[in-house]
Design a protein around this motif. Structure first.
Motif, mmCIF file in Angstrom:
data_model
loop_
_atom_site.group_PDB
_atom_site.id
_atom_site.type_symbol
_atom_site.label_atom_id
_atom_site.label_comp_id
_atom_site.label_asym_id
_atom_site.label_seq_id
_atom_site.Cartn_x
_atom_site.Cartn_y
_atom_site.Cartn_z
ATOM 1 N N TYR A 9 0.836 -1.192 0.000
ATOM 2 C CA TYR A 9 0.000 0.000 0.000
ATOM 3 C C TYR A 9 0.879 1.253 0.000
ATOM 4 O O TYR A 9 0.567 2.257 -0.627
ATOM 5 C CB TYR A 9 -0.921 -0.001 1.221
ATOM 6 C CG TYR A 9 -1.761 1.237 1.328
ATOM 7 C CD1 TYR A 9 -2.852 1.422 0.489
ATOM 8 C CD2 TYR A 9 -1.457 2.227 2.252
ATOM 9 C CE1 TYR A 9 -3.620 2.574 0.573
ATOM 10 C CE2 TYR A 9 -2.222 3.372 2.344
ATOM 11 C CZ TYR A 9 -3.300 3.541 1.499
ATOM 12 O OH TYR A 9 -4.057 4.681 1.577
ATOM 13 N N LEU A 28 -1.804 -3.438 3.887
ATOM 14 C CA LEU A 28 -3.023 -3.266 4.670
ATOM 15 C C LEU A 28 -3.460 -4.620 5.180
ATOM 16 O O LEU A 28 -3.284 -5.642 4.504
ATOM 17 C CB LEU A 28 -4.136 -2.653 3.810
ATOM 18 C CG LEU A 28 -3.865 -1.264 3.253
ATOM 19 C CD1 LEU A 28 -5.012 -0.837 2.359
ATOM 20 C CD2 LEU A 28 -3.640 -0.259 4.362
ATOM 21 N N VAL A 32 -7.407 -5.088 2.877
ATOM 22 C CA VAL A 32 -8.692 -4.374 2.911
ATOM 23 C C VAL A 32 -8.416 -2.891 3.108
ATOM 24 O O VAL A 32 -7.776 -2.487 4.082
ATOM 25 C CB VAL A 32 -9.594 -4.904 4.044
ATOM 26 C CG1 VAL A 32 -10.867 -4.071 4.149
ATOM 27 C CG2 VAL A 32 -9.922 -6.364 3.814
ATOM 28 N N ARG A 33 -8.896 -2.081 2.175
ATOM 29 C CA ARG A 33 -8.692 -0.633 2.225
ATOM 30 C C ARG A 33 -9.864 0.024 2.953
ATOM 31 O O ARG A 33 -10.927 0.242 2.378
ATOM 32 C CB ARG A 33 -8.561 -0.080 0.811
ATOM 33 C CG ARG A 33 -8.149 1.354 0.773
ATOM 34 C CD ARG A 33 -7.945 1.816 -0.638
ATOM 35 N NE ARG A 33 -7.531 3.205 -0.640
ATOM 36 C CZ ARG A 33 -7.577 3.980 -1.688
ATOM 37 N NH1 ARG A 33 -8.011 3.505 -2.836
ATOM 38 N NH2 ARG A 33 -7.202 5.222 -1.596
ATOM 39 N N ASN A 34 -9.650 0.287 4.238
ATOM 40 C CA ASN A 34 -10.647 1.010 5.015
ATOM 41 C C ASN A 34 -9.894 1.939 5.976
ATOM 42 O O ASN A 34 -8.671 1.894 6.090
ATOM 43 C CB ASN A 34 -11.600 0.063 5.760
ATOM 44 C CG ASN A 34 -10.897 -0.860 6.727
ATOM 45 O OD1 ASN A 34 -9.872 -0.513 7.308
ATOM 46 N ND2 ASN A 34 -11.431 -2.059 6.913
ATOM 47 N N GLU A 35 -10.624 2.804 6.650
ATOM 48 C CA GLU A 35 -9.996 3.819 7.491
ATOM 49 C C GLU A 35 -9.115 3.207 8.581
ATOM 50 O O GLU A 35 -7.999 3.660 8.825
ATOM 51 C CB GLU A 35 -11.065 4.719 8.121
ATOM 52 C CG GLU A 35 -10.474 5.878 8.903
ATOM 53 C CD GLU A 35 -11.537 6.844 9.414
ATOM 54 O OE1 GLU A 35 -11.160 7.718 10.202
ATOM 55 O OE2 GLU A 35 -12.720 6.718 9.044
ATOM 56 N N LYS A 36 -9.588 2.168 9.227
ATOM 57 C CA LYS A 36 -8.826 1.525 10.306
ATOM 58 C C LYS A 36 -7.504 0.976 9.799
ATOM 59 O O LYS A 36 -6.454 1.178 10.415
ATOM 60 C CB LYS A 36 -9.663 0.411 10.937
ATOM 61 C CG LYS A 36 -8.961 -0.306 12.061
ATOM 62 C CD LYS A 36 -9.818 -1.403 12.643
ATOM 63 C CE LYS A 36 -9.062 -2.166 13.710
ATOM 64 N NZ LYS A 36 -9.824 -3.297 14.218
ATOM 65 N N ASN A 37 -7.521 0.273 8.683
ATOM 66 C CA ASN A 37 -6.303 -0.332 8.148
ATOM 67 C C ASN A 37 -5.335 0.719 7.616
ATOM 68 O O ASN A 37 -4.111 0.572 7.742
ATOM 69 C CB ASN A 37 -6.647 -1.340 7.056
ATOM 70 C CG ASN A 37 -7.330 -2.565 7.610
ATOM 71 O OD1 ASN A 37 -7.350 -2.799 8.818
ATOM 72 N ND2 ASN A 37 -7.928 -3.356 6.742
ATOM 73 N N ILE A 38 -5.866 1.788 7.018
ATOM 74 C CA ILE A 38 -5.000 2.848 6.520
ATOM 75 C C ILE A 38 -4.334 3.571 7.688
ATOM 76 O O ILE A 38 -3.130 3.849 7.649
ATOM 77 C CB ILE A 38 -5.799 3.813 5.623
ATOM 78 C CG1 ILE A 38 -6.194 3.082 4.332
ATOM 79 C CG2 ILE A 38 -4.993 5.074 5.312
ATOM 80 C CD1 ILE A 38 -7.180 3.841 3.461
ATOM 81 N N LYS A 39 -5.081 3.852 8.751
ATOM 82 C CA LYS A 39 -4.487 4.485 9.934
ATOM 83 C C LYS A 39 -3.402 3.597 10.532
ATOM 84 O O LYS A 39 -2.354 4.087 10.972
ATOM 85 C CB LYS A 39 -5.558 4.795 10.976
ATOM 86 C CG LYS A 39 -6.396 6.001 10.625
ATOM 87 C CD LYS A 39 -7.416 6.294 11.713
ATOM 88 C CE LYS A 39 -8.228 7.533 11.392
ATOM 89 N NZ LYS A 39 -9.189 7.862 12.450
#
Length: 58
Positions: A9, A28, A32-39
Protein backbone atom coordinates in the motif's frame (compact mmCIF):
# COMPACT_ATOMS: atom_id res chain seq x y z
CA UNK A 1 -4.63 1.01 -4.65
CA UNK A 2 -1.40 -0.95 -4.17
CA UNK A 3 1.99 -1.08 -5.83
CA UNK A 4 1.59 -3.23 -8.94
CA UNK A 5 4.83 -5.14 -8.40
CA UNK A 6 4.93 -5.69 -4.64
CA UNK A 7 1.33 -5.35 -3.54
CA UNK A 8 2.39 -2.79 -0.93
CA UNK A 9 0.00 0.00 0.00
CA UNK A 10 2.94 2.31 0.79
CA UNK A 11 6.69 2.09 0.48
CA UNK A 12 9.56 3.75 2.27
CA UNK A 13 13.13 4.35 1.17
CA UNK A 14 15.92 5.75 3.33
CA UNK A 15 19.37 6.78 2.10
CA UNK A 16 21.81 6.23 4.95
CA UNK A 17 24.96 8.26 5.45
CA UNK A 18 27.04 5.55 3.78
CA UNK A 19 24.86 5.73 0.63
CA UNK A 20 23.22 2.42 1.50
CA UNK A 21 19.51 2.40 0.68
CA UNK A 22 16.98 0.79 2.99
CA UNK A 23 13.52 -0.16 1.71
CA UNK A 24 10.26 -0.99 3.50
CA UNK A 25 6.88 -2.03 2.25
CA UNK A 26 3.66 -1.54 4.20
CA UNK A 27 0.54 -3.50 3.48
CA UNK A 28 -3.02 -3.27 4.67
CA UNK A 29 -4.49 -5.91 6.96
CA UNK A 30 -6.03 -8.60 4.73
CA UNK A 31 -5.49 -6.15 1.83
CA UNK A 32 -8.69 -4.37 2.91
CA UNK A 33 -8.69 -0.63 2.23
CA UNK A 34 -10.65 1.01 5.01
CA UNK A 35 -10.00 3.82 7.49
CA UNK A 36 -8.83 1.52 10.31
CA UNK A 37 -6.30 -0.33 8.15
CA UNK A 38 -5.00 2.85 6.52
CA UNK A 39 -4.49 4.48 9.93
CA UNK A 40 -2.62 1.36 11.07
CA UNK A 41 -0.35 1.50 8.02
CA UNK A 42 0.45 5.17 8.67
CA UNK A 43 1.15 4.41 12.33
CA UNK A 44 3.68 1.78 11.27
CA UNK A 45 5.22 4.19 8.73
CA UNK A 46 5.72 6.96 11.30
CA UNK A 47 7.00 4.47 13.88
CA UNK A 48 9.66 3.34 11.40
CA UNK A 49 10.61 6.95 10.62
CA UNK A 50 10.87 7.72 14.33
CA UNK A 51 13.21 4.75 14.88
CA UNK A 52 15.63 5.67 12.08
CA UNK A 53 18.99 7.03 13.19
CA UNK A 54 19.28 10.77 12.65
CA UNK A 55 21.91 11.60 10.06
CA UNK A 56 23.47 15.03 10.44
CA UNK A 57 26.04 15.84 7.73
CA UNK A 58 29.31 17.29 9.03
Amino acid sequence: MSDAQTGDYATGVYNQSNDEMLYWGYGLYDDVRNEKNIKDAYTRIFTTIDELPLYVPH
